[in-house]
Design a protein around this motif. Structure first.
Motif, PDB file in Angstrom:
ATOM      1  N   SER A  91      17.289  80.755  25.941  1.00 47.79           N
ATOM      2  CA  SER A  91      18.255  79.827  25.366  1.00 47.79           C
ATOM      3  C   SER A  91      19.453  80.593  24.808  1.00 47.79           C
ATOM      4  O   SER A  91      20.609  80.239  25.039  1.00 47.79           O
ATOM      5  CB  SER A  91      17.585  79.035  24.243  1.00 47.79           C
ATOM      6  OG  SER A  91      18.563  78.318  23.549  1.00 47.79           O
ATOM      7  N   ALA A  92      19.149  81.668  24.083  1.00 50.80           N
ATOM      8  CA  ALA A  92      20.220  82.426  23.431  1.00 50.80           C
ATOM      9  C   ALA A  92      21.128  83.121  24.442  1.00 50.80           C
ATOM     10  O   ALA A  92      22.346  83.135  24.304  1.00 50.80           O
ATOM     11  CB  ALA A  92      19.599  83.449  22.478  1.00 50.80           C
ATOM     12  N   VAL A  93      20.511  83.703  25.471  1.00 46.81           N
ATOM     13  CA  VAL A  93      21.320  84.385  26.484  1.00 46.81           C
ATOM     14  C   VAL A  93      21.922  83.331  27.397  1.00 46.81           C
ATOM     15  O   VAL A  93      21.225  82.690  28.175  1.00 46.81           O
ATOM     16  CB  VAL A  93      20.445  85.348  27.317  1.00 46.81           C
ATOM     17  CG1 VAL A  93      21.262  85.926  28.462  1.00 46.81           C
ATOM     18  CG2 VAL A  93      19.887  86.447  26.432  1.00 46.81           C
ATOM     19  N   GLY A  94      23.215  83.118  27.251  1.00 55.33           N
ATOM     20  CA  GLY A  94      23.857  82.084  28.071  1.00 55.33           C
ATOM     21  C   GLY A  94      25.269  82.500  28.422  1.00 55.33           C
ATOM     22  O   GLY A  94      25.605  83.685  28.403  1.00 55.33           O
ATOM     23  N   LEU A  95      26.079  81.506  28.736  1.00 47.43           N
ATOM     24  CA  LEU A  95      27.449  81.809  29.162  1.00 47.43           C
ATOM     25  C   LEU A  95      28.213  82.570  28.082  1.00 47.43           C
ATOM     26  O   LEU A  95      29.034  83.424  28.384  1.00 47.43           O
ATOM     27  CB  LEU A  95      28.174  80.509  29.503  1.00 47.43           C
ATOM     28  CG  LEU A  95      27.569  79.763  30.698  1.00 47.43           C
ATOM     29  CD1 LEU A  95      28.160  78.365  30.817  1.00 47.43           C
ATOM     30  CD2 LEU A  95      27.803  80.543  31.976  1.00 47.43           C
ATOM     31  N   GLY A  96      27.913  82.256  26.813  1.00 46.56           N
ATOM     32  CA  GLY A  96      28.609  82.917  25.701  1.00 46.56           C
ATOM     33  C   GLY A  96      28.452  84.437  25.753  1.00 46.56           C
ATOM     34  O   GLY A  96      29.391  85.183  25.482  1.00 46.56           O
ATOM     35  N   TYR A 119      28.200  68.610  29.422  1.00 44.45           N
ATOM     36  CA  TYR A 119      29.289  69.491  29.860  1.00 44.45           C
ATOM     37  C   TYR A 119      28.796  70.894  30.199  1.00 44.45           C
ATOM     38  O   TYR A 119      29.365  71.582  31.036  1.00 44.45           O
ATOM     39  CB  TYR A 119      30.459  69.499  28.858  1.00 44.45           C
ATOM     40  CG  TYR A 119      30.299  70.348  27.624  1.00 44.45           C
ATOM     41  CD1 TYR A 119      30.494  71.721  27.666  1.00 44.45           C
ATOM     42  CD2 TYR A 119      29.981  69.784  26.395  1.00 44.45           C
ATOM     43  CE1 TYR A 119      30.374  72.498  26.530  1.00 44.45           C
ATOM     44  CE2 TYR A 119      29.865  70.549  25.262  1.00 44.45           C
ATOM     45  CZ  TYR A 119      30.059  71.910  25.328  1.00 44.45           C
ATOM     46  OH  TYR A 119      29.934  72.686  24.207  1.00 44.45           O
ATOM     47  N   TYR A 120      27.679  71.317  29.560  1.00 42.16           N
ATOM     48  CA  TYR A 120      27.126  72.625  29.922  1.00 42.16           C
ATOM     49  C   TYR A 120      26.619  72.574  31.366  1.00 42.16           C
ATOM     50  O   TYR A 120      26.750  73.531  32.116  1.00 42.16           O
ATOM     51  CB  TYR A 120      25.994  72.994  28.961  1.00 42.16           C
ATOM     52  CG  TYR A 120      25.740  74.488  28.831  1.00 42.16           C
ATOM     53  CD1 TYR A 120      26.573  75.300  28.060  1.00 42.16           C
ATOM     54  CD2 TYR A 120      24.673  75.096  29.479  1.00 42.16           C
ATOM     55  CE1 TYR A 120      26.338  76.664  27.928  1.00 42.16           C
ATOM     56  CE2 TYR A 120      24.435  76.457  29.352  1.00 42.16           C
ATOM     57  CZ  TYR A 120      25.261  77.231  28.575  1.00 42.16           C
ATOM     58  OH  TYR A 120      25.031  78.582  28.451  1.00 42.16           O
ATOM     59  N   CYS A 121      26.059  71.426  31.762  1.00 46.18           N
ATOM     60  CA  CYS A 121      25.579  71.279  33.140  1.00 46.18           C
ATOM     61  C   CYS A 121      26.740  71.204  34.130  1.00 46.18           C
ATOM     62  O   CYS A 121      26.606  71.615  35.274  1.00 46.18           O
ATOM     63  CB  CYS A 121      24.693  70.041  33.283  1.00 46.18           C
ATOM     64  SG  CYS A 121      23.110  70.260  32.489  1.00 46.18           S
ATOM     65  N   TYR A 125      27.118  80.935  17.851  1.00 49.97           N
ATOM     66  CA  TYR A 125      26.946  80.248  19.126  1.00 49.97           C
ATOM     67  C   TYR A 125      25.881  80.939  19.974  1.00 49.97           C
ATOM     68  O   TYR A 125      25.033  80.298  20.582  1.00 49.97           O
ATOM     69  CB  TYR A 125      28.290  80.246  19.865  1.00 49.97           C
ATOM     70  CG  TYR A 125      28.263  79.486  21.160  1.00 49.97           C
ATOM     71  CD1 TYR A 125      28.249  78.096  21.181  1.00 49.97           C
ATOM     72  CD2 TYR A 125      28.255  80.161  22.385  1.00 49.97           C
ATOM     73  CE1 TYR A 125      28.225  77.395  22.378  1.00 49.97           C
ATOM     74  CE2 TYR A 125      28.233  79.460  23.576  1.00 49.97           C
ATOM     75  CZ  TYR A 125      28.219  78.084  23.571  1.00 49.97           C
ATOM     76  OH  TYR A 125      28.194  77.392  24.758  1.00 49.97           O
ATOM     77  N   SER A 126      25.938  82.275  19.950  1.00 48.76           N
ATOM     78  CA  SER A 126      25.087  83.032  20.859  1.00 48.76           C
ATOM     79  C   SER A 126      23.600  82.875  20.552  1.00 48.76           C
ATOM     80  O   SER A 126      22.774  82.903  21.458  1.00 48.76           O
ATOM     81  CB  SER A 126      25.472  84.509  20.815  1.00 48.76           C
ATOM     82  OG  SER A 126      24.827  85.191  21.843  1.00 48.76           O
ATOM     83  N   LEU A 127      23.265  82.713  19.279  1.00 48.92           N
ATOM     84  CA  LEU A 127      21.833  82.616  18.958  1.00 48.92           C
ATOM     85  C   LEU A 127      21.312  81.182  19.083  1.00 48.92           C
ATOM     86  O   LEU A 127      20.182  80.887  18.703  1.00 48.92           O
ATOM     87  CB  LEU A 127      21.564  83.161  17.553  1.00 48.92           C
ATOM     88  CG  LEU A 127      21.557  84.690  17.438  1.00 48.92           C
ATOM     89  CD1 LEU A 127      21.359  85.109  15.989  1.00 48.92           C
ATOM     90  CD2 LEU A 127      20.488  85.321  18.310  1.00 48.92           C
TER      91      LEU A 127
HETATM   92  N1  PFF Z   1      23.436  80.875  23.303  1.00 49.46           N
HETATM   93  C1  PFF Z   1      24.005  80.083  24.316  1.00 49.46           C
HETATM   94  C2  PFF Z   1      25.125  80.803  25.026  1.00 49.46           C
HETATM   95  O1  PFF Z   1      25.472  81.898  24.609  1.00 49.46           O
HETATM   96  O2  PFF Z   1      25.645  80.288  26.000  1.00 49.46           O
HETATM   97  C3  PFF Z   1      24.470  78.874  23.640  1.00 49.46           C
HETATM   98  C4  PFF Z   1      24.024  77.647  24.292  1.00 49.46           C
HETATM   99  C5  PFF Z   1      24.945  76.813  24.758  1.00 49.46           C
HETATM  100  C6  PFF Z   1      22.686  77.344  24.432  1.00 49.46           C
HETATM  101  C7  PFF Z   1      24.586  75.691  25.396  1.00 49.46           C
HETATM  102  C8  PFF Z   1      22.303  76.200  25.066  1.00 49.46           C
HETATM  103  C9  PFF Z   1      23.265  75.422  25.568  1.00 49.46           C
HETATM  104  F1  PFF Z   1      22.946  74.359  26.229  1.00 49.46           F
END
Ligand code: PFF
Length: 472
Positions: free
Chosen positions: A20-25, A100-102, A233-235
Motif C-alpha cells: 500500500s505504501a509503495v505507490g506512485l508517490g 482517480y487512482y484507478c 502521503y507515502s505511508l
Molecule cells: N503510499 C501511496 C503512494 O505513495 O502512492 C499512497 C496511496 C495512494 C495509497 C493511493 C493508496 C492509494 F490508493
C-alpha cells in the motif's frame, strides 16, 4: 455476518501494508523532491521524519485497527463513543481516492501494453500522452481493466486475495527496481549537439550528496515541509488503509516490529526509485529534464529517456512500467479494501456485496474522471490547484483537505481523549517493549498535530514560514 479474516502471518501483513505504501508517490514524486531539495539533505530529513512522525501515525492507525478489529468507518467510535464523524471522514477519503487512482492505474497499463508490444517509443513523441488521455474511449477501457484487477483480488478476500497477491507482487517489484537501477548506474551519454558527456554517477551525486550551498534557514524549513507532505502521503496515513489492514493483524504478532519493517520497505523503495530515475533523466535530458514530476515525469519524460537508451530502452521501459503497475495495483487494492471493509462492518453485509457496490461506485466516478479530459473538460482553480481537471479536484479534496483533518482528529483522540497509553498497551499486549515510547507520547500530543496543521495550511496556500517571518 462473515467471520473477520486475519493475515496468516506477520510477513503477509508487512508485505500488504508495504504494498500500500509503495505507490506512485514513491516513484514520481520522491526522487524529484530529493533532487530539487538539496539531494542528501532531503534524504536525511525524510529519514528523521519517517522515524518520528511517520512512526507515530503509522503505529497509531495499525493499533486502532487491531484493537477494535474494525474498519475505519466504525473503528473510531469503538475507541470512543461520539467519534463516528472521524470514522466517516476516514471512509470518505478512500472512496474519493479509489476512482482517480484507478484512472492513473489505467494510464500505467496503457504504457505497459505499449512497451510490451514494442510500441513504447511512440510514447516519446510530442502530444502522445495528451492525445491518449483526451481520447473518449481508451482511457475508460484501461481504467476498467485496472479496476477489474483490483476488484478480482478484493473479491478473493484477505488471505487468498490481498495477502497472496502481496507475496508475489512485492518481491517482484523489488527485483525489477534492482535490475533497472543496476542498469541505469552503468550508462553514460554524449550529447550530440553540445558534445558534453554526462554519466549516471554524476546524476547519482545530485541525488545523494547533500547540497548545502546557499542553504538558508528558510530553505531548510521548506525542505522539511516538502519531506513531511511526501512522507504523509507515502505511508498511506489517514486513508483508512492502515486501520483496515491493522484490523486483520493477529493478536499475537509484534506490531512495533511490523511498523518498522513497513517504514524501512517504503523508504528503501522510494530511495531506489530515485537511484533508478534521477541518473537516467540526468544522463539523457540534463538538469532541465529533472524539473518534471508526477504524470509528466512518468508519461512524457521517462518514455523519452527510454528511447534515448536505444533498443534496450524498450526492454527497460517494459520492466519499468511492470514495476509501476505492481506498485499502483498493490496501493489500489489497499484503498479498495478500506472501503469494502467499512461497508462490511457498517452494513453487516458480505464481501461479495460490499465489493460489488464499491466497484460500481468507483466505475461511475472513474468514468466521470476520464471524461473530465474530454467531453466534460473544465478547469478547476481551487486552493493550490491551478487549471486542473476533475482528477486534480478529487486529489486536492482528499489529499490536501480531508487527510490532514482526519490525521489531526486521530492525534486529538489518541493524544488527548483516550491518551497514548491506549495505543502503547495495544502494541505491548504480548509483553514486547515498544521502543521510542516517550517520543511517541510527545509526537502524538504536540508535534504531529502541529506538523499536520502546517500541512493543512499549505493546502490553502498559507505558507507558515512567511507567516512567522511577517509576525516577527
Ligand atoms: N503510499 C501511496 C503512494 O505513495 O502512492 C499512497 C496511496 C495512494 C495509497 C493511493 C493508496 C492509494 F490508493
Amino acid at each position: 455476518m462473515e467471520k473477520r479474516s486475519s493475515f496468516k502471518g506477520s510477513i503477509g501483513f508487512v508485505l500488504a501494508a508495504a504494498g500500500s505504501a509503495v505507490g506512485l508517490g514513491n516513484i514520481w514524486r520522491f526522487p524529484y523532491l530529493a533532487a530539487r531539495d538539496g539531494g542528501g539533505l532531503f534524504l536525511v530529513i525524510y529519514l528523521i521524519l519517517a522515524l518520528t512522525f511517520g512512526f507515530t501515525m503509522l503505529t497509531s492507525e495499525v493499533a486502532i485497527g487491531r484493537k477494535t478489529k474494525n474498519s475505519p468507518l466504525t473503528a473510531y467510535s469503538q475507541i470512543k463513543k461520539g467519534w463516528k464523524p472521524l470514522g466517516i471522514i476516514s471512509c470518505i477519503v478512500p472512496i474519493i481516492i479509489m476512482p482517480y487512482y484507478c484512472v492513473i492505474g489505467g494510464w500505467v497499463l496503457k504504457y505497459l501494453v505499449a512497451f510490451i508490444t514494442g510500441n513504447g517509443f511512440k510514447a516519446a513523441k510530442d502530444g502522445y500522452f495528451g492525445g491518449f488521455i483526451t481520447d473518449q474511449w481508451w482511457p475508460i477501457i484501461f481504467f476498467a481493466i485496472f479496476l477489474a484487477c483490483c476488484a478480482f483480488i478484493i473479491f478473493k478476500g484477505v488471505n487468498s486475495g490481498i495477502e497472496k497477491s502481496s507475496k508475489i507482487i512485492m518481491p517482484a517489484l523489488i527485483i525489477l527496481v534492482l535490475i533497472i537501477a543496476g542498469y541505469v548506474l552503468t550508462i553514460g551519454y554524449t550529447d550530440p549537439d553540445t558534445g558534453v558527456k554526462r554519466t549516471s554517477l554524476e546524476g547519482l551525486k545530485i541525488y545523494v550528496v547533500p547540497d548545502l550551498q546557499n542553504a538558508t534557514v528558510k530553505q531548510v524549513f521548506n525542505v522539511i515541509i516538502d519531506a513531511m507532505c511526501q512522507l504523509f502521503y507515502s505511508l498511506s496515513i489517514a486513508m483508512g488503509i492502515m486501520i483496515a489492514y491493522g484490523s486483520y493483524v493477529s493478536d499475537d504478532s509484534n506490531l512495533a516490529k511490523s511498523v518498522n519493517q513497513i517504514e524501512i520497505f517504503d523508504t528503501a523503495v522510494a530511495f531506489l526509485a530515485g537511484v533508478m530515475i534521477i541518473p537516467a533523466v540526468y544522463v539523457f535530458m540534463g538538469k532541465e529534464g529533472m524539473q518534471a514530476s508526477g504524470p509528466s515525469l512518468m508519461f512524457v519524460t521517462l518514455p523519452r529517456v527510454f528511447k534515448s537508451m536505444g533498443w534496450i530502452g524498450n526492454i527497460i521501459g517494459a520492466l519499468f512500467f511492470f514495476m509501476v503497475f505492481f506498485a499502483a495495483l498493490s496501493s489500489a487494492i489497499s484503498i479498495m479494501e478500506a472501503v469494502v471493509s467499512s461497508f462490511m462492518d457498517q452494513f453487516k453485509t458480505s464481501r461479495v456485496k460490499a465489493t460489488t457496490i464499491e466497484t460500481v461506485l468507483a466505475a461511475v466516478v472513474g468514468i466521470v474522471v476520464c471524461l473530465g479530459y474530454n467531453i466534460w473538460y473544465f478547469e478547476v482553480n481551487l486552493g493550490s490547484v491551478k487549471g486542473g481537471q476533475i482528477l486534480d479536484l478529487l486529489d486536492y479534496v482528499s489529499n490536501n483537505v480531508l487527510m490532514p483533518i482526519s490525521a489531526i482528529g486521530t492525534c486529538l483522540l489518541i493524544g488527548w481523549i483516550v491518551k497514548p497509553k491506549t495505543v502503547i498497551d495495544e502494541v505491548e499486549k504480548n509483553g514486547e517493549k515498544m521502543g521510542r515510547k516517550i517520543l511517541y507520547k510527545v509526537m502524538i500530543k504536540f508535534i504531529a498535530p502541529i506538523l499536520l496543521i502546517i500541512i493543512l495550511l499549505k493546502s490553502f496556500n498559507i505558507d507558515v514560514i512567511d507567516l512567522v517571518e511577517k509576525l516577527f
